[in-house]
Design an enzyme around this catalytic site. Structure first.
Site, PDB file in Angstrom:
ATOM      1  N   ARG A 421     -37.476   7.448  27.416  1.00 54.84           N
ATOM      2  CA  ARG A 421     -36.566   6.571  26.671  1.00 54.84           C
ATOM      3  C   ARG A 421     -35.614   5.937  27.675  1.00 54.84           C
ATOM      4  O   ARG A 421     -35.024   6.633  28.499  1.00 54.84           O
ATOM      5  CB  ARG A 421     -35.747   7.343  25.628  1.00 54.84           C
ATOM      6  CG  ARG A 421     -36.564   8.096  24.589  1.00 54.84           C
ATOM      7  CD  ARG A 421     -35.661   8.689  23.521  1.00 54.84           C
ATOM      8  NE  ARG A 421     -36.317   9.715  22.733  1.00 54.84           N
ATOM      9  CZ  ARG A 421     -37.088   9.489  21.672  1.00 54.84           C
ATOM     10  NH1 ARG A 421     -37.298   8.241  21.290  1.00 54.84           N
ATOM     11  NH2 ARG A 421     -37.640  10.495  21.006  1.00 54.84           N
ATOM     12  N   HIS A 481     -43.256  13.930  28.726  1.00 55.53           N
ATOM     13  CA  HIS A 481     -41.838  14.102  28.415  1.00 55.53           C
ATOM     14  C   HIS A 481     -41.035  14.505  29.651  1.00 55.53           C
ATOM     15  O   HIS A 481     -39.822  14.628  29.599  1.00 55.53           O
ATOM     16  CB  HIS A 481     -41.714  15.167  27.312  1.00 55.53           C
ATOM     17  CG  HIS A 481     -40.349  15.314  26.735  1.00 55.53           C
ATOM     18  ND1 HIS A 481     -39.575  16.437  26.931  1.00 55.53           N
ATOM     19  CD2 HIS A 481     -39.599  14.479  25.966  1.00 55.53           C
ATOM     20  CE1 HIS A 481     -38.418  16.302  26.300  1.00 55.53           C
ATOM     21  NE2 HIS A 481     -38.404  15.120  25.706  1.00 55.53           N
ATOM     22  N   TYR A 514     -24.914  12.487  26.235  1.00 54.17           N
ATOM     23  CA  TYR A 514     -25.687  13.730  26.214  1.00 54.17           C
ATOM     24  C   TYR A 514     -25.325  14.585  27.422  1.00 54.17           C
ATOM     25  O   TYR A 514     -25.151  14.070  28.519  1.00 54.17           O
ATOM     26  CB  TYR A 514     -27.189  13.453  26.268  1.00 54.17           C
ATOM     27  CG  TYR A 514     -27.784  12.729  25.082  1.00 54.17           C
ATOM     28  CD1 TYR A 514     -26.992  12.228  24.050  1.00 54.17           C
ATOM     29  CD2 TYR A 514     -29.151  12.531  24.991  1.00 54.17           C
ATOM     30  CE1 TYR A 514     -27.552  11.566  22.975  1.00 54.17           C
ATOM     31  CE2 TYR A 514     -29.730  11.874  23.920  1.00 54.17           C
ATOM     32  CZ  TYR A 514     -28.919  11.382  22.915  1.00 54.17           C
ATOM     33  OH  TYR A 514     -29.473  10.725  21.850  1.00 54.17           O
ATOM     34  N   ARG A 610     -29.140  24.565  20.555  1.00 53.74           N
ATOM     35  CA  ARG A 610     -28.382  23.559  19.815  1.00 53.74           C
ATOM     36  C   ARG A 610     -28.920  23.367  18.399  1.00 53.74           C
ATOM     37  O   ARG A 610     -28.164  23.291  17.439  1.00 53.74           O
ATOM     38  CB  ARG A 610     -28.430  22.214  20.540  1.00 53.74           C
ATOM     39  CG  ARG A 610     -27.557  21.144  19.872  1.00 53.74           C
ATOM     40  CD  ARG A 610     -27.896  19.752  20.364  1.00 53.74           C
ATOM     41  NE  ARG A 610     -29.078  19.213  19.709  1.00 53.74           N
ATOM     42  CZ  ARG A 610     -29.991  18.472  20.315  1.00 53.74           C
ATOM     43  NH1 ARG A 610     -29.893  18.207  21.588  1.00 53.74           N
ATOM     44  NH2 ARG A 610     -31.026  18.007  19.644  1.00 53.74           N
TER      45      ARG A 610
END
Length: 750
Positions: A421, A481, A514, A610
């Site tokens: 991304r 990823h 983040y 999380r």
């Protein structure tokens, strides 16, 4: 996976979807926390809604697909798809009710106290304000709208996923309009039309439904989409200069909807919104062109099954039945009655209200990384030693600078990167394109299957190809990823490889929001592994072994299980043993069973999860030695860090993978060791501080609920605030803190 051990009983596991809902509940708890500034609380209400949208489009949609396909297999918690959907429905309704209760009873009154008003009824506007809003509708909104009447000749239109719409029941007045106009008879009528007319004369009562669409018909239903390109919060002038007054765009349209249907009487009008199934699968083996296949699948998303309908509480029953029929909604569980504005994501727009600095936290500016000063040659900086990056407390600049300098450096021969991304106007993309134009060999793996970023990544892939980059899409059947960048540079000593490895995406925008970690290194061993990774991705060349990296889907699961089993063995032998792990989600059965076995052997286990956690803590004889914390704060916790005691010789790893089946078995992931001793101390310090957090942390209880830590009589520890301050100021005792693996608390947070 078959349950083959004594630790595999369904009652030892939490359902993945229900655990996720508990996570969104923790996000909502931030909106309910009275110690948090008002606009921050509104932000968390918005995030809760955005999270819920994606949950329905992907996870609930997947459960419905399983149900339609007749899949009876139970999950690790022993629940089949039908039971999961029933529980998800119960828990999400409870969550939505709490969300709107928080907004209506707590946040709205607080906004009014701060002279911020969102008008929820046209009648509450003053005469001047109503005139302003009517003018706004006539001049700005009306030209954009497309009212859609529905009858036999005008079918129900496509309602786009997540779009806000207004449905209405309308009644024709019969005042000489278009529907009263009779067309002159056509003497040239063809035989087919005449035959039809003759049949109609013979059977005047046949199929009256067909006659509804002829001239003079009176459509009873209509719909209009609220323009997504216009601001939903419409500012309204006030005589009081201290007031900030808004009205929602759908209310403006609803009040003036009669102007869209002239010659009709609008009997009622209500807003509604739908969620569609956005989860699609691709048979990559059969797809001749992956890029074109994904583009084709993206178009199908707009026609996906409706899995959730949100309507305003009190909607007209006849209108609701019409929507249910047209949207093919058969299950009442798919309908949510909303007691307030539908779709709270608009509240994020309120966060930046001018003149309201006292209602939000002071913004944090990512600080410079001391080892990489502006204007410095980044290659020389990395040669001095490995560099730890901790975002967003420290700037993402060194990562962008690595690619920027590499693009213009005459000694650089090649640049290779994975992109999952990226931001909308990515400086990294620009640097890669510039590097290709400068004659560098640039290879970029663009992951086209990054959910909800597919279109964005297709655009970047095409632009990079046009610039001369070699763009690849990875290995068939696997998402890539991993977060890795490799720069190959010819130097006096020969070829040297510079590598960045991280836990987060190459996205300069989210790097400010983040929490992620990364390492810049020119380690020869890691450089060789990095080359092997890209050779594997571009040419399917699997290395026989790795120097330092652990790579999924083949090697990573085995690596983690080996590390956990070593701690179990050490505990049984009376040696030092502990496991500390931080990740986004934990739902892999084999990994959880290994943790249970370690816990039963006496290994002390601390987990920072999380989001989803399918492990149950505190089960006697099973997980009594396991603690699970979850931090929800101003920044999204995203880093993955793993710390294994190794009998007092800690081994520390970071990477892109959670302990989930998809990460370990269906993705290309990289986990890397933190080898430099000074960097290792810093990473351990991060874990130390986060496990001491008693402000933003929730702790998993034996009954499956999460509770905040009792702070009475304790020094307040907000880990994110501590890291901000440590990045801004050099804490005098910080070096000693690293040595002792303790931390220096920030000032208490009120």
């Amino acid at each position: 996976m078959e349950k083959t051990t004594e630790y595999g009983k369904p009652e030892y596991f939490e359902n993945r979807e229900l655990s996720w809902i508990k996570f969104d509940r923790r996000v909502l708890n931030e909106a309910r926390d009275k110690t948090i500034p008002l606009l921050e609380r509104l932000k968390f209400i918005s995030i809760t809604s955005s999270n819920l949208d994606e949950f329905f489009m992907v996870r609930v949609a997947s459960l419905k697909d399983m149900l339609h396909a007749g899949v009876k297999k139970a999950d690790i918690a022993g629940m089949d798809a039908l039971r999961q959907l029933e529980r998800v429905n119960e828990d999400t309704r409870e969550l939505v009710n709490l969300q709107y209760s928080t907004y209506n009873r707590s946040l709205l009154p607080l906004m009014n106290q701060e002279n911020i008003f969102i008008i929820d009824a046209y009648e509450k506007l003053t005469e001047e304000q109503a005139a302003f809003v009517d003018d706004y509708f006539a001049n700005e909104v009306y030209p954009v709208l497309t009212p859609m009447a529905v009858d036999a000749s005008r079918p129900f239109p496509l309602i786009r996923n997540k779009s806000l719409n207004i449905a209405a029941i309308i009644e024709y007045k019969g005042t000489g309009g278009l529907l009263d106009h009779k067309m002159p008879e056509d003497d040239g009528q063809d035989e087919e039309e005449q035959d039809g007319k003759n049949q109609e004369e013979k059977h005047p009562d046949k199929d009256k439904k067909e006659k509804k669409g002829k001239k003079g018909a009176k459509p009873e239903f209509a719909t209009v989409q609220v323009p997504s390109g216009m601001a939903r919060l419409v500012p309204v002038p006030s005589k009081n200069p201290d007031e900030k007054v808004f009205i929602l765009l759908e209310q403006v349209i609803e009040k003036n909807i009669d102007k869209l249907f002239l010659n009709y009487k609008v009997l009622c009008a209500y807003p509604y919104r739908i969620m569609r199934n956005a989860d699609f699968s691709i048979d990559e083996d059969e797809a001749p062109d992956l890029l074109k296949e994904i583009q084709k699948q993206l178009k199908k998303r707009q026609w996906g099954e409706v899995i959730r309908l949100e309507v305003e509480d009190g909607i007209d029953k006849k209108l609701l039945e019409f929507l249910k029929e047209e949207l093919h909604i058969e299950n009442k569980q798919d309908i949510f009655y909303i007691s307030g504005p539908i779709d709270f994501t608009f509240l994020m727009k309120m966060y930046g209200l001018p003149g309201c600095d006292h209602l939000r936290y002071e913004p944090h500016t990512p600080q410079l990384v001391p080892e990489v000063l502006p204007g410095e040659n980044i290659f020389e900086a990395i040669q001095k030693g490995d560099i730890l990056l901790h975002h967003p407390y420290q700037s993402f600049g060194p990562v962008m600078e690595l690619i920027r300098q590499a693009a213009g450096d005459e000694q650089v021969l090649a640049i290779k990167m994975t992109l999952y991304r990226v931001s909308g106007n990515s400086p990294i993309i620009a640097s890669l394109a510039q590097a290709a134009e400068n004659g560098k060999q640039v290879t970029v793996l663009v992951e086209l299957k990054a959910r909800f970023d597919e279109e964005n990544n297709i655009v970047w892939a095409k632009k990079l190809e046009q610039a001369g980059c070699h763009v690849i899409y990875g290995i068939v059947g696997l998402k890539t990823h991993s977060k890795i960048a490799l720069v190959v540079r010819r130097e006096d000593e020969g070829i040297r490889r510079y590598v960045h490895l991280g836990t987060g995406n190459y996205n300069d925008s989210t790097a400010k929001l983040y929490t992620d970690c990364g390492v810049l290194t020119c380690s020869e061993a890691i450089g060789e592994d990095a080359t092997a990774v890209f050779n594997m991705l571009s040419g399917y060349s699997e290395p026989l072994s790795w120097n330092s990296l652990a790579v999924a889907p083949i090697w990573l699961r085995k690596k983690f299980l080996k590390l956990i089993h070593r701690e179990t063995k050490n505990a049984k032998a009376g040696r030092q043993a502990y496991i500390r792990a931080k990740m986004n989600s934990l739902c892999d059965q084999e990994m959880i069973e290994a943790l249970y076995e370690a816990s039963a052997a006496g290994v002390k286990i601390q987990l920072l999860i999380r989001g989803i956690c399918c492990l149950r803590a505190g089960i006697k004889g099973i997980s009594e030695n396991i603690q699970v914390h979850s931090i929800v704060g101003n920044f999204l916790e995203h880093s993955r860090i793993f710390d294994f005691c190794n009998d007092g010789h800690a081994e520390v790893f970071m990477g892109s993978a959670d302990w989930m089946p998809r990460n370990l078995d269906r993705r290309v992931e990289i986990v890397f060791p933190v080898l430099d001793e000074e960097l290792k101390k810093k990473v351990l310090h991060i874990l130390d501080v986060e496990f001491e957090d008693n402000v933003k942390a929730h702790v998993l209880q034996q009954d499956g609920t999460y509770e905040k830590i009792d702070k009475r009589g304790k020094v307040l520890v907000n880990s994110q605030e501590i890291f901000c301050k440590e990045a801004e100021l050099m804490v005098p005792d910080q070096e000693k803190a690293y040595q002792k693996r303790v931390f220096v608390p920030a000032e208490p947070v009120s």
